[in-house]
Enzyme design. Structure first.
Site, PDB file in Angstrom:
ATOM      1  N   MET A  27       0.846  -1.207   0.000  1.00  0.00           N
ATOM      2  CA  MET A  27       0.000   0.000   0.000  1.00  0.00           C
ATOM      3  C   MET A  27       0.871   1.243   0.000  1.00  0.00           C
ATOM      4  SD  MET A  27      -3.109  -0.768   2.607  1.00  0.00           S
ATOM      5  CE  MET A  27      -2.042  -1.605   3.744  1.00  0.00           C
ATOM      6  N   GLY A  60       4.500   1.045  -3.561  1.00  0.00           N
ATOM      7  CA  GLY A  60       5.354   1.059  -4.740  1.00  0.00           C
ATOM      8  C   GLY A  60       6.356   2.209  -4.750  1.00  0.00           C
ATOM      9  N   GLU A 166      -2.293  -4.666 -12.138  1.00  0.00           N
ATOM     10  CA  GLU A 166      -3.082  -3.435 -12.013  1.00  0.00           C
ATOM     11  C   GLU A 166      -2.938  -2.454 -13.185  1.00  0.00           C
ATOM     12  OE1 GLU A 166      -2.529  -4.939  -9.090  1.00  0.00           O
ATOM     13  OE2 GLU A 166      -4.097  -4.318  -7.669  1.00  0.00           O
ATOM     14  N   TYR A 168      -0.076  -1.338 -14.617  1.00  0.00           N
ATOM     15  CA  TYR A 168       1.146  -0.516 -14.665  1.00  0.00           C
ATOM     16  C   TYR A 168       2.069  -1.020 -15.787  1.00  0.00           C
ATOM     17  CZ  TYR A 168      -0.425   1.566 -10.280  1.00  0.00           C
ATOM     18  OH  TYR A 168      -1.157   2.240  -9.333  1.00  0.00           O
ATOM     19  N   ARG A 177      -3.704  -4.729 -25.695  1.00  0.00           N
ATOM     20  CA  ARG A 177      -4.423  -3.467 -25.516  1.00  0.00           C
ATOM     21  C   ARG A 177      -3.476  -2.266 -25.522  1.00  0.00           C
ATOM     22  NH1 ARG A 177      -9.134  -2.078 -22.886  1.00  0.00           N
ATOM     23  NH2 ARG A 177      -9.162  -0.204 -21.609  1.00  0.00           N
ATOM     24  N   ARG A 216       4.289  -9.695  -8.694  1.00  0.00           N
ATOM     25  CA  ARG A 216       2.834  -9.521  -8.571  1.00  0.00           C
ATOM     26  C   ARG A 216       2.231  -9.618  -9.961  1.00  0.00           C
ATOM     27  NH1 ARG A 216      -0.968  -5.408  -4.961  1.00  0.00           N
ATOM     28  NH2 ARG A 216      -2.555  -7.034  -4.790  1.00  0.00           N
ATOM     29  N   HIS A 254      -6.375  -0.589 -13.311  1.00  0.00           N
ATOM     30  CA  HIS A 254      -7.076   0.558 -12.718  1.00  0.00           C
ATOM     31  C   HIS A 254      -8.155   1.106 -13.644  1.00  0.00           C
ATOM     32  CE1 HIS A 254      -4.876   0.517  -9.109  1.00  0.00           C
ATOM     33  NE2 HIS A 254      -3.736   0.948  -9.602  1.00  0.00           N
ATOM     34  N   CYS A 339     -14.368   0.263   2.905  1.00  0.00           N
ATOM     35  CA  CYS A 339     -15.028   1.517   2.529  1.00  0.00           C
ATOM     36  C   CYS A 339     -14.128   2.411   1.682  1.00  0.00           C
ATOM     37  CB  CYS A 339     -15.454   2.264   3.792  1.00  0.00           C
ATOM     38  SG  CYS A 339     -14.052   2.784   4.813  1.00  0.00           S
ATOM     39  N   GLN A 341     -12.517   4.884   2.413  1.00  0.00           N
ATOM     40  CA  GLN A 341     -12.652   6.324   2.667  1.00  0.00           C
ATOM     41  C   GLN A 341     -11.388   6.980   3.200  1.00  0.00           C
ATOM     42  OE1 GLN A 341     -16.114   6.910   5.113  1.00  0.00           O
ATOM     43  NE2 GLN A 341     -17.416   5.931   3.600  1.00  0.00           N
ATOM     44  N   GLN A 413     -25.407   5.564  13.234  1.00  0.00           N
ATOM     45  CA  GLN A 413     -25.588   5.540  11.780  1.00  0.00           C
ATOM     46  C   GLN A 413     -25.024   4.262  11.141  1.00  0.00           C
ATOM     47  OE1 GLN A 413     -27.207   7.859   9.856  1.00  0.00           O
ATOM     48  NE2 GLN A 413     -27.799   8.904  11.740  1.00  0.00           N
ATOM     49  N   ARG A 564     -31.169  19.599  -5.854  1.00  0.00           N
ATOM     50  CA  ARG A 564     -31.236  21.023  -6.177  1.00  0.00           C
ATOM     51  C   ARG A 564     -29.961  21.496  -6.870  1.00  0.00           C
ATOM     52  NH1 ARG A 564     -34.164  22.389  -0.768  1.00  0.00           N
ATOM     53  NH2 ARG A 564     -36.209  22.978  -1.557  1.00  0.00           N
ATOM     54  N   GLU A 652     -22.256  16.205   5.343  1.00  0.00           N
ATOM     55  CA  GLU A 652     -22.401  14.813   4.905  1.00  0.00           C
ATOM     56  C   GLU A 652     -22.080  13.916   6.099  1.00  0.00           C
ATOM     57  OE1 GLU A 652     -22.567  12.549   1.935  1.00  0.00           O
ATOM     58  OE2 GLU A 652     -23.947  14.147   1.418  1.00  0.00           O
ATOM     59  N   ALA A 655     -18.137   9.185   8.879  1.00  0.00           N
ATOM     60  CA  ALA A 655     -17.653   8.294   9.937  1.00  0.00           C
ATOM     61  C   ALA A 655     -16.154   8.467  10.143  1.00  0.00           C
ATOM     62  CB  ALA A 655     -17.968   6.849   9.583  1.00  0.00           C
TER      63      ALA A 655
HETATM   64  C1  FMN Z   1      -4.086   3.036   0.069  1.00  0.00           C
HETATM   65  C2  FMN Z   1      -3.729   1.932  -0.879  1.00  0.00           C
HETATM   66  C3  FMN Z   1      -2.568   2.015  -1.622  1.00  0.00           C
HETATM   67  C4  FMN Z   1      -2.194   0.971  -2.460  1.00  0.00           C
HETATM   68  N1  FMN Z   1      -0.994   1.035  -3.113  1.00  0.00           N
HETATM   69  C5  FMN Z   1      -0.553  -0.048  -3.801  1.00  0.00           C
HETATM   70  C6  FMN Z   1       0.753  -0.069  -4.336  1.00  0.00           C
HETATM   71  O1  FMN Z   1       1.541   0.877  -4.198  1.00  0.00           O
HETATM   72  N2  FMN Z   1       1.137  -1.190  -5.003  1.00  0.00           N
HETATM   73  C7  FMN Z   1       0.306  -2.271  -5.166  1.00  0.00           C
HETATM   74  O2  FMN Z   1       0.707  -3.272  -5.748  1.00  0.00           O
HETATM   75  N3  FMN Z   1      -0.945  -2.264  -4.660  1.00  0.00           N
HETATM   76  C8  FMN Z   1      -1.380  -1.193  -3.977  1.00  0.00           C
HETATM   77  N4  FMN Z   1      -2.634  -1.214  -3.421  1.00  0.00           N
HETATM   78  C9  FMN Z   1      -3.511  -2.395  -3.635  1.00  0.00           C
HETATM   79  C10 FMN Z   1      -3.363  -3.411  -2.508  1.00  0.00           C
HETATM   80  O3  FMN Z   1      -2.112  -4.027  -2.544  1.00  0.00           O
HETATM   81  C11 FMN Z   1      -4.438  -4.511  -2.624  1.00  0.00           C
HETATM   82  O4  FMN Z   1      -4.311  -5.142  -3.853  1.00  0.00           O
HETATM   83  C12 FMN Z   1      -5.854  -3.985  -2.517  1.00  0.00           C
HETATM   84  O5  FMN Z   1      -5.961  -3.071  -1.450  1.00  0.00           O
HETATM   85  C13 FMN Z   1      -6.843  -5.122  -2.312  1.00  0.00           C
HETATM   86  O6  FMN Z   1      -6.464  -5.927  -1.226  1.00  0.00           O
HETATM   87  P1  FMN Z   1      -7.128  -5.765   0.246  1.00  0.00           P
HETATM   88  O7  FMN Z   1      -8.576  -6.078   0.085  1.00  0.00           O
HETATM   89  O8  FMN Z   1      -6.391  -6.772   1.071  1.00  0.00           O
HETATM   90  O9  FMN Z   1      -6.921  -4.370   0.692  1.00  0.00           O
HETATM   91  C14 FMN Z   1      -3.028  -0.167  -2.594  1.00  0.00           C
HETATM   92  C15 FMN Z   1      -4.208  -0.232  -1.859  1.00  0.00           C
HETATM   93  C16 FMN Z   1      -4.562   0.792  -0.994  1.00  0.00           C
HETATM   94  C17 FMN Z   1      -5.813   0.652  -0.194  1.00  0.00           C
HETATM   95  S1  SF4 Z   2     -10.511   3.032   5.578  1.00  0.00           S
HETATM   96 FE1  SF4 Z   2     -12.067   1.500   5.198  1.00  0.00          FE
HETATM   97  S2  SF4 Z   2     -11.228   0.309   3.485  1.00  0.00           S
HETATM   98 FE2  SF4 Z   2      -9.548   1.511   4.255  1.00  0.00          FE
HETATM   99  S3  SF4 Z   2      -8.552   0.122   5.673  1.00  0.00           S
HETATM  100 FE3  SF4 Z   2      -9.999   1.284   6.888  1.00  0.00          FE
HETATM  101  S4  SF4 Z   2     -11.872   0.088   6.918  1.00  0.00           S
HETATM  102 FE4  SF4 Z   2     -10.557  -0.732   5.311  1.00  0.00          FE
END
Ligand code: FMN
Ligand code: SF4
Length: 669
Positions: A27, A60, A166, A168, A177, A216, A254, A339, A341, A413, A564, A652, A655
């Site tokens: 991540m 990454g 993904e 890249y 493609r 990956r 993506h 989520c 979020q 909520q 509106r 809005e 949470a």
């Molecule tokens: C905030 C965020 C940043 C991410 N950055 C990358 C990344 O840099 N490289 C990558 O391969 N996947 C990235 N992902 C994808 C995650 O590795 C993973 O595939 C995706 O979140 C689904 O898995 P999960 O349900 O376990 O979260 C990112 C996901 C999140 C939520």
């Molecule tokens: S913000 Fe939502 S999707 Fe992201 S890690 Fe937390 S619970 Fe999971």
């Protein structure tokens, strides 16, 4: 023995044994390019290593300038970079874990001036077209990947993850493609695979036999012109021969228009695609996406879909996921509710990743909960997200906490949200916070609105009393066809066949999804999900897209959403989830009219003016989702009074802010 024996079986890799089957998935946290990023990342990953994850993949990092995701520099290309990174693997090793650096070249997904790709073909999600790489530049880029891996080794990482999914750069080479080259790097699958294979082969040669190389692989492209399952299997075998240690999986480019990580995706919904690869190779294969609970991970391993599981967001929501799972403490796990979020949505607004249900994620060095020296009596009024978060932290710090909730259950909520198709995960958060309160010894009073006299007994009073739905001034709002969203979602009111929703914020969308569930059903099981979104399990079809397309919607319900404002529908929803909801509603024929002036509501329906025309929208049910106001049943003046969440600011429903405010306040009290 652990309650999850498959998950806690060691895994032997060349020169190293992993203690369990959990990879913390990659991540990008938004800290990578910050001046204070590395110490914060070190603390962030060390907590997860301490929490028992066997292996961690960083977000990454680019091997060169062209491969950057944005104009901010998050690279591994110089000795200085290696030096800067050193605290990260050191902290993880000190905590008993192992960590690989992910090398990610964005290709045509980069958001900066000089983006490159195999062919000069623009992606639909980036306004900027890429420049076609010249053949010597391709060789150079491979060299840059290898240099990044060697520098990662110098920095002390246990290995690298080469990002080949993904959509890249590596995937862009693989798929017709995006690769229309006429030279040795394009055309046949063999040629298109060369870029990926050379990176792996040369990285192995440069880093020795025991350096972990995770590749990956895109288990499913989910775009037209993507690889078929059979081609993916061919690639997997070749990557194995080239010297990879582990094959992690990624799902969907993506630019795919199919949800891959949102709540709409069933738990473990793509493990079947990992299995297809696992059956073809000998090296361990890792399943990914929407694996958020130990029993889900255990089932994947027990079924033989994969050898390891990748948990990305689940490691944001609970750093101790692995240790708690090992101890069989399922109720103590803070489950990721998918989520997006505070994690993925933050990426798009340039904020560091955190977590709605665990606000400490990404704030390991600033949001610290220290045991209290002098115990206070604290009243928290309201058991919604803000109140739960505040009460749990305050009680765990050692305060004497009483939580007053006027309803019969905790959750506020969240209890409405969990009724929405695909949002059932919210129930996990309510159960988890309830459990934390119980363990911390907080007194929870249900069906108990606090009185002024009661609150006078406390040292500090936290008002987390939430919101009340707003009633817009429209003639006829008292007509019998009109109902509020709370009544609808809590089952006190029923909708007919012609429904008008007044308001198109998050709640308006939620209500529409709730109503449609009866006609189109939520996709909760992977086969049903695949049918619903047009995903094919046939390994001969390109991109894994079903030739028949997505399931056709049912037509026995007519919904019209009115608002509106003249802003686009869904513009207030999350960046990474809003489009899923919009797509679902449009597919089900929901009409959306903006810039509306309301005239009146009567037996015929809702009379409006829009685009200079007077119109009647026929309706037997009108549902009001027109925002909310703060609900503060006590004077705001008292010295020891604190307002958090919706009680502080309605707007809005939020949470994320509510839970963060609750935790931040509790850390100070
Ligand atoms: C905030 C965020 C940043 C991410 N950055 C990358 C990344 O840099 N490289 C990558 O391969 N996947 C990235 N992902 C994808 C995650 O590795 C993973 O595939 C995706 O979140 C689904 O898995 P999960 O349900 O376990 O979260 C990112 C996901 C999140 C939520
Ligand atoms: S913000 Fe939502 S999707 Fe992201 S890690 Fe937390 S619970 Fe999971």
């Amino acid at each position: 023995m652990s309650a999850y024996p498959q998950l806690f079986r060691p895994l032997d890799l060349p020169g190293v044994q992993l203690p369990n089957r959990i990879l913390m998935g990659s991540m990008h946290t938004g800290l990578e390019a910050r001046p204070d990023g590395m110490p914060r990342l070190a603390a962030f990953y060390a907590e997860r290593a301490k929490g028992g994850a066997a292996l961690i993949a960083t977000g990454g990092f680019s091997p060169n300038d062209a491969g950057e995701l944005s104009a901010h520099r998050a690279q591994m290309s110089t000795k200085e970079d290696a030096e800067r990174h050193k605290p990260v693997p050191r902290a993880v090793h000190d905590a008993g874990g192992r960590i690989v650096l992910q090398i990610l070249h964005s290709g045509r997904y980069g958001f900066h001036q000089d983006i490159v790709a195999p062919s000069a073909l623009k992606s639909g999600i980036n306004p900027r077209p890429p420049r076609e790489l010249a053949a010597p530049e391709i060789e150079q880029t491979i060299g840059d990947f290898v240099r990044a891996a060697v520098l990662a080794q110098v920095a002390g990482y246990d290995g690298v993850e080469i990002m080949g999914s993904e959509g890249y750069l590596i995937t862009q080479f693989l798929a017709l493609r995006t690769n229309q080259r006429k030279d040795d790097w394009g055309g046949s699958l063999e040629n298109r695979m060369r870029f990926a294979l050379e990176i792996v082969r040369q990285t192995r040669a440069a880093t020795g036999p025991h350096f972990i190389i995770v590749f990956r692989i895109s288990a499913l492209d989910l775009v037209e012109g993507g690889l078929s399952g059979a081609e993916t299997v061919q690639l997997a075998k070749a990557i194995e021969r080239a010297g990879a240690t582990l094959l992690n999986t990624g799902i969907g480019w993506h630019e795919a228009r199919i949800p891959t990580i949102a709540q709409a995706v069933p738990r473990a919904g793509f493990a079947w695609a990992a299995r297809r690869i696992r059956e073809a190779v000998k090296i361990p294969v890792i399943a990914s996406n929407r694996i958020n609970a130990p029993e889900i991970a255990e089932d994947i391993l027990a079924r033989g879909d994969a050898d390891m599981v990748s948990l990305a967001r689940a490691m944001l929501s609970d750093a101790d996921f692995a240790n708690k799972s090992k101890a069989g403490d399922r109720a103590g796990i803070n489950i990721c509710i998918a989520c997006n979020q505070a994690c993925l949505d933050h990426y798009f607004i340039g904020q560091p990743a955190s977590c709605v249900v665990n606000p400490r994620a990404g704030r390991e060095t600033s949001l610290v909960f220290i045991p209290v020296k002098s115990k206070k009596k604290i009243a928290v009024v309201g058991g919604g997200p803000a109140g739960l978060s505040c009460a749990a932290v305050a009680a765990e710090r050692g305060h004497e906490v009483t939580l007053f909730e006027r309803a019969a259950e905790l959750g506020g909520q969240f209890n409405l949200a969990k009724k929405i198709p695909g949002k059932q995960e919210f129930a996990e958060s309510v159960a988890y916070y309830g459990e934390r309160l119980r363990r911390a010894g907080a007194r929870v009073l249900l069906n108990h609105p606090a009185t002024r006299a009661e609150l006078a007994q406390f040292d500090e009073v936290v008002l987390a009393t939430g919101i009340v739905p707003r009633k817009p001034a429209i003639p006829g709002l008292d007509h019998r066809s009109v109902t509020g969203y709370v009544d609808l979602l809590s089952g006190r009111a029923q909708a007919g066949r012609n429904v008008v929703i007044l308001g198109a914020g998050g709640i308006g969308f939620d209500v529409a999804l709730y109503l449609l569930e009866r006609s189109s059903r939520a996709a909760l099981e992977f086969k049903e999900f695949n049918r619903h979104w047009g995903i094919s399990e046939d390994s001969s079809v390109s991109g894994g897209l079903s030739l028949e397309g997505a399931e056709k919607p049912h037509e026995n319900l007519k919904i019209t959403m009115l608002k509106r404002s003249t802003t686009p529908f869904g513009s207030t929803l999350g960046r990474t989830t809003g489009w899923v909801h919009r797509t679902e509603l449009l597919r089900n024929g929901v009409d959306m009219i903006k810039g509306v002036e309301y005239r009146k509501i009567d037996d015929a329906g809702v009379h409006i003016a829009a685009e200079g025309k007077e119109t009647l929208i026929v309706a037997d049910t009108v549902i009001v989702c027109a925002g909310q106001d703060s609900f503060v049943p006590f004077s705001r003046e008292a010295k020891n009074l604190h307002l958090i969440g919706g009680a502080k600011e309605a707007g809005e429903l939020d949470a994320k802010r509510a839970m963060l405010e609750g935790a931040e306040l509790a850390a100070r009290l």
